[in-house]
Design a protein around this motif. Sequence first.
Motif, short mmCIF file in Angstrom:
data_model
loop_
_atom_site.label_atom_id
_atom_site.label_comp_id
_atom_site.label_asym_id
_atom_site.label_seq_id
_atom_site.Cartn_x
_atom_site.Cartn_y
_atom_site.Cartn_z
N ASP A 1 -10.56 -4.31 -21.31
CA ASP A 1 -10.77 -5.62 -20.71
C ASP A 1 -9.51 -6.06 -19.97
OD1 ASP A 1 -11.66 -8.08 -19.97
OD2 ASP A 1 -11.66 -8.94 -21.99
N TRP A 2 -9.32 -5.50 -18.77
CA TRP A 2 -8.17 -5.88 -17.94
C TRP A 2 -8.30 -7.32 -17.43
CZ3 TRP A 2 -4.24 -2.38 -17.58
CH2 TRP A 2 -4.53 -1.05 -17.93
N SER A 3 -9.51 -7.86 -17.49
CA SER A 3 -9.71 -9.22 -16.99
C SER A 3 -8.90 -10.24 -17.79
CB SER A 3 -11.20 -9.59 -17.04
OG SER A 3 -11.67 -9.66 -18.37
N ARG A 4 -8.53 -9.89 -19.02
CA ARG A 4 -7.68 -10.79 -19.80
C ARG A 4 -6.34 -10.98 -19.11
NH1 ARG A 4 -8.75 -7.52 -24.81
NH2 ARG A 4 -6.47 -7.27 -24.95
N GLU B 1 -3.20 -4.05 -24.60
CA GLU B 1 -2.51 -4.70 -25.71
C GLU B 1 -0.99 -4.60 -25.56
OE1 GLU B 1 -3.90 -2.98 -29.31
OE2 GLU B 1 -5.90 -3.89 -29.19
N GLU C 1 0.17 -7.17 -23.01
CA GLU C 1 0.09 -8.53 -23.56
C GLU C 1 1.21 -8.77 -24.58
OE1 GLU C 1 -4.65 -9.62 -23.33
OE2 GLU C 1 -3.94 -8.36 -24.98
#
Length: 335
Positions: free
Chosen positions: A27-30, A316, A319
Amino acid sequence: MTSAAGTQGLRIAVLDDYQGVAHEFADWSRLEAAGAEVKAFRNHLGQDDDAVVDALAPFDVVVAMRERTPLTAARIERLPNLKLIVSTGRRNASINLKTTAARGIPVCGTGYLPSPAAEHTWALIHAATRHLDAELGGGGSGWTHDGGWQTTVGRGLEGRRLGLLGLGNLGSRAARVGLAFGMDVVAWSQNLTDEHAAEVGVQRVEKEELFATADILSIHLVLSKRSRGLVGAPELALMKPDAILVNTSRGPIIDEATLVEALNAGQIGCAALDVYDVEPLAADHPLRTAPRTVLTPHIGYVTYEQYEVFYRDAVEDIEAWAAGNPVRIMELPPK
C-alpha cells in the motif's frame, strides 16, 4: 533527516520493477497520502554510472530490488539528495555500506523467504535431467523440443549423487528434497563440519570429491571474497562429462568465461543457471547460445509470496525512518 511528522515532499524511486507489480503488493498510497511521490522504474537503468545517477539524482529514497542495480560508492557519492536506501532482502552486497555509513544514510532491509529459491533449484534440476526447454533465449541448448514427439531420453534422480556446494539454509533445503528422491547427497564448504552435515542427513566430503563424483552439483553459497570464482577451470575439469552444474546463488561464484568454454567443449553435461555476472544478461552473451544450457532470468526469488514480503516491508521501512525510528538497518559485516 525527515521529521516524524511524515513523508511530505519525499521523492521515492522504486527500482527494477520489471513486472510492473510494485504497487500491487504493498500500500504505497499511505506514503503518497502523506505527501510523498513514488515512482517505479520498470526498465533497468543500465550499467552506465552517468545514466543511473541522472535517473536517481532527484530522489530522496531509493528502493532497490536485490542486486539488480548496484549502488556503488561512486554512484552514492554523486547523489546529494539521497537520504535513505531500502533493499529487499536481508543483505545486499551491491550496496557500498561503508559509503552510506560515511554519508549518514541508513540502509534498511526487509524480510526474506528462503523457500522460493530452493524450489527453483529443483525446477532447474528437473528441467536439466528431463531436457525441458527452459532457455532464456537462443536455440543452442541442443535439448530444445523441436516439434517432434519424445525426441529425448531423460535421467532419473534416485540413486544418483547430488553434490551441494554449501549447506546453509538453502543448501539444507535442497538436501532434504534430494534425500526424499532417494539420492545420495554429499556436501562441502570451507566451514562445513561432519557434525552439521550429519544433522542434515548428508555426508561431508572434500571439495575434489564433491566435483569429481556429483551427478548434479548445486551451488548454495553467499557471494564473498572467498566464494568469488570458486568454481573455475580446475573444478570444472574434475566434473563428470554428463554432470549437471546448477547455480541459483550468485553468478560470480562461477568463472563464467571458463564455464562457456567447458560447455562448448562438451566438458560437462549441462549448466542450469538462474544467476549471472552481469544482469540482465546481454542479448549477445555467449551463454545464450552455448550448448547444453538451461537458463532462467534470475527468477528464483520472484514469487507472489516473496514480493508481498519485500514491498510491504519496504513501505514500513520508509514510514519508520520518516518517523525517526528506522528498522531493519543493514550493518557492515564484521572484518
